[in-house]
Design an enzyme around this catalytic site. Structure first.
Site, short mmCIF file in Angstrom:
data_model
loop_
_atom_site.label_atom_id
_atom_site.label_comp_id
_atom_site.label_asym_id
_atom_site.label_seq_id
_atom_site.Cartn_x
_atom_site.Cartn_y
_atom_site.Cartn_z
CB ALA A 99 -0.76 0.09 1.21
CD GLU B 165 -2.26 -7.69 2.16
OE1 GLU B 165 -1.74 -6.60 2.01
OE2 GLU B 165 -2.86 -7.80 3.18
N1 CAA Z 1 4.59 3.35 -0.41
C1 CAA Z 1 5.21 4.35 -0.87
N2 CAA Z 1 6.41 4.66 -1.46
C2 CAA Z 1 7.10 3.60 -1.60
C3 CAA Z 1 6.70 2.36 -1.19
C4 CAA Z 1 5.53 2.22 -0.48
N3 CAA Z 1 5.05 0.93 -0.08
N4 CAA Z 1 7.62 1.35 -1.43
C5 CAA Z 1 8.39 1.97 -1.79
N5 CAA Z 1 8.24 3.39 -1.92
C6 CAA Z 1 9.17 4.39 -2.59
C7 CAA Z 1 9.99 5.02 -1.52
O1 CAA Z 1 9.63 5.87 -0.77
C8 CAA Z 1 11.05 5.56 -2.63
O2 CAA Z 1 10.50 6.83 -3.04
P1 CAA Z 1 11.82 8.13 -3.05
O3 CAA Z 1 12.55 7.63 -4.48
O4 CAA Z 1 10.74 9.16 -3.56
O5 CAA Z 1 12.49 8.31 -1.85
C9 CAA Z 1 11.14 4.68 -3.83
O6 CAA Z 1 9.67 3.84 -3.82
C10 CAA Z 1 12.10 3.70 -3.83
O7 CAA Z 1 12.14 2.99 -2.81
P2 CAA Z 1 13.45 2.67 -1.97
O8 CAA Z 1 14.45 3.92 -2.08
O9 CAA Z 1 12.95 2.65 -0.59
O10 CAA Z 1 13.98 1.37 -2.44
P3 CAA Z 1 15.14 0.37 -1.76
O11 CAA Z 1 15.54 -0.49 -3.07
O12 CAA Z 1 16.19 0.81 -1.19
O13 CAA Z 1 14.06 -0.49 -0.97
C11 CAA Z 1 12.01 -1.67 -0.52
C12 CAA Z 1 13.00 -1.33 -1.33
C13 CAA Z 1 12.72 -2.62 0.61
C14 CAA Z 1 10.85 -2.33 -1.11
C15 CAA Z 1 11.41 -0.42 0.36
O14 CAA Z 1 11.21 0.72 -0.38
C16 CAA Z 1 10.64 -0.77 1.46
O15 CAA Z 1 10.68 -1.29 2.58
N6 CAA Z 1 9.30 -0.34 1.10
C17 CAA Z 1 8.19 -0.38 1.88
C18 CAA Z 1 7.62 -1.81 1.70
C19 CAA Z 1 6.39 -2.04 2.71
O16 CAA Z 1 6.32 -1.61 3.97
N7 CAA Z 1 5.32 -2.39 2.21
C20 CAA Z 1 4.13 -2.66 3.12
C21 CAA Z 1 3.25 -1.28 3.02
S1 CAA Z 1 1.90 -1.38 4.16
C22 CAA Z 1 0.74 -2.49 3.17
O17 CAA Z 1 0.80 -2.81 2.42
C23 CAA Z 1 -0.47 -2.57 4.35
C24 CAA Z 1 -1.60 -3.47 3.80
O18 CAA Z 1 -1.67 -4.60 3.72
C25 CAA Z 1 -2.74 -2.69 3.33
#
Ligand code: CAA
Length: 260
Positions: free
Chosen positions: A67, A115
């Site tokens: 999300a 999911e």
């Molecule tokens: N939401 C919004 N933006 C996101 C995102 C997310 N879930 N995942 C990545 N991005 C964005 C980052 O903020 C970043 O944006 P900027 O370039 O503007 O800073 C861009 O995508 C690239 O991401 P990273 O620089 O973090 O890339 P990375 O290769 O270093 O890491 C990653 C990749 C491990 C996937 C890391 O981005 C991460 O941990 N993302 C979040 C994953 C997460 O927590 N997902 C669960 C969300 S909650 C959910 O989904 C609830 C539900 O069940 C409904």
């Protein structure tokens, strides 16, 4: 077919749908969910000659990274209930879609992305795919069916470990655990998905739809768990830890949880 965040290509009866927000690793914001609802609840149902759908993500790195965390700011318990219910409805529409839907996963399938892949009928994944439910890092639990479908694919003990540790599952482990149907070299996941859909396309369409409905019926007797997930998700949204977890992600720092 006209969407803000989806690209579509319809060829030989196969609709390939690409979630197109590569700069945010294809995170599911409200608009993308609206687009998916429009596609699975209307446009694809009306598409003449459709034999199956492939769902994939734009770019080289990610299927869907969850999300969209940038939309979490200001979310309260009622917002959490609405958000989770909306996701459940759309993901059930995918799971119940009467034609085969294959997720072609070429990278991160995290949170809502895992999911989404699990709501598809089949998962073809590249050797670089990574699945996970990292919500506890944000002070949350999955809200789009993850607590229920993960058990269906990998079993209770493994599901609990993944949900509590936020560890990622690589492609080989996903295959061994039953989460992935096939692992292919990176970049070949859509091609392999097309081969599978072409094979299914030669079978009796009504029988294929009935097979999907019958398999879903086995799990739908356990629907209460999905209702419970919506309630628990909304309660995690109402915590200080969730506000801290989401802020820490957006500010690119480590979260400090207080247990409230
Ligand atoms: N939401 C919004 N933006 C996101 C995102 C997310 N879930 N995942 C990545 N991005 C964005 C980052 O903020 C970043 O944006 P900027 O370039 O503007 O800073 C861009 O995508 C690239 O991401 P990273 O620089 O973090 O890339 P990375 O290769 O270093 O890491 C990653 C990749 C491990 C996937 C890391 O981005 C991460 O941990 N993302 C979040 C994953 C997460 O927590 N997902 C669960 C969300 S909650 C959910 O989904 C609830 C539900 O069940 C409904």
């Amino acid at each position: 077919m006209n969407y803000k965040n989806l690209l579509t290509n319809f060829e030989d009866g196969i609709l390939t749908v690409t979630i197109n927000r590569p700069k945010a690793l294809n995170a599911l914001n409200r608009q993308t969910l609206d687009d998916l609802r429009q596609l699975f609840e209307k446009d694809a149902l009306e598409l003449e000659g459709l034999s199956g759908i492939i769902l994939t993500g734009a770019g080289d790195k990610s299927f869907v990274a969850g999300a969209d965390i940038s939309e979490f700011t200001g979310l309260d318990a009622q917002g959490g209930l609405d958000m989770a219910q909306n996701g459940h409805d759309i993901f059930f529409s995918i799971e119940r879609f009467p034609k085969p839907v294959i997720a072609a996963v070429g990278g991160y399938a995290l949170g809502g992305g895992c999911e989404l892949a699990m709501s598809c009928h089949i998962r073809v994944v590249s050797n670089k795919a990574l699945f996970g439910q990292p919500e506890v890092n944000l002070g949350l639990i999955p809200g789009y069916g993850g607590t229920q479908r993960l058990i269906q694919y990998i079993g209770k003990g493994r599901a609990l470990e993944i949900l509590m540790t936020a560890d990622m599952i690589d492609a080989q482990k996903a295959l061994n655990w039953g989460l992935a149907n096939h692992v292919v070299p990176h970049g070949e996941e859509v091609k392999k998905a097309k081969e599978i859909l072409k094979k299914i396309g030669k079978k009796a369409p009504v029988a294929v739809s009935k097979a999907i409905a019958a398999v879903n019926a086995f799990f739908e007797s356990q629907k209460d768990g999905f209702e419970q997930e919506v309630i628990e998700f909304a309660q995690t949204v109402n915590t200080e830890d969730f506000k801290e977890g989401a802020s820490a992600f957006l500010e690119k720092r480590k979260a400090v949880f207080v247990g409230k």
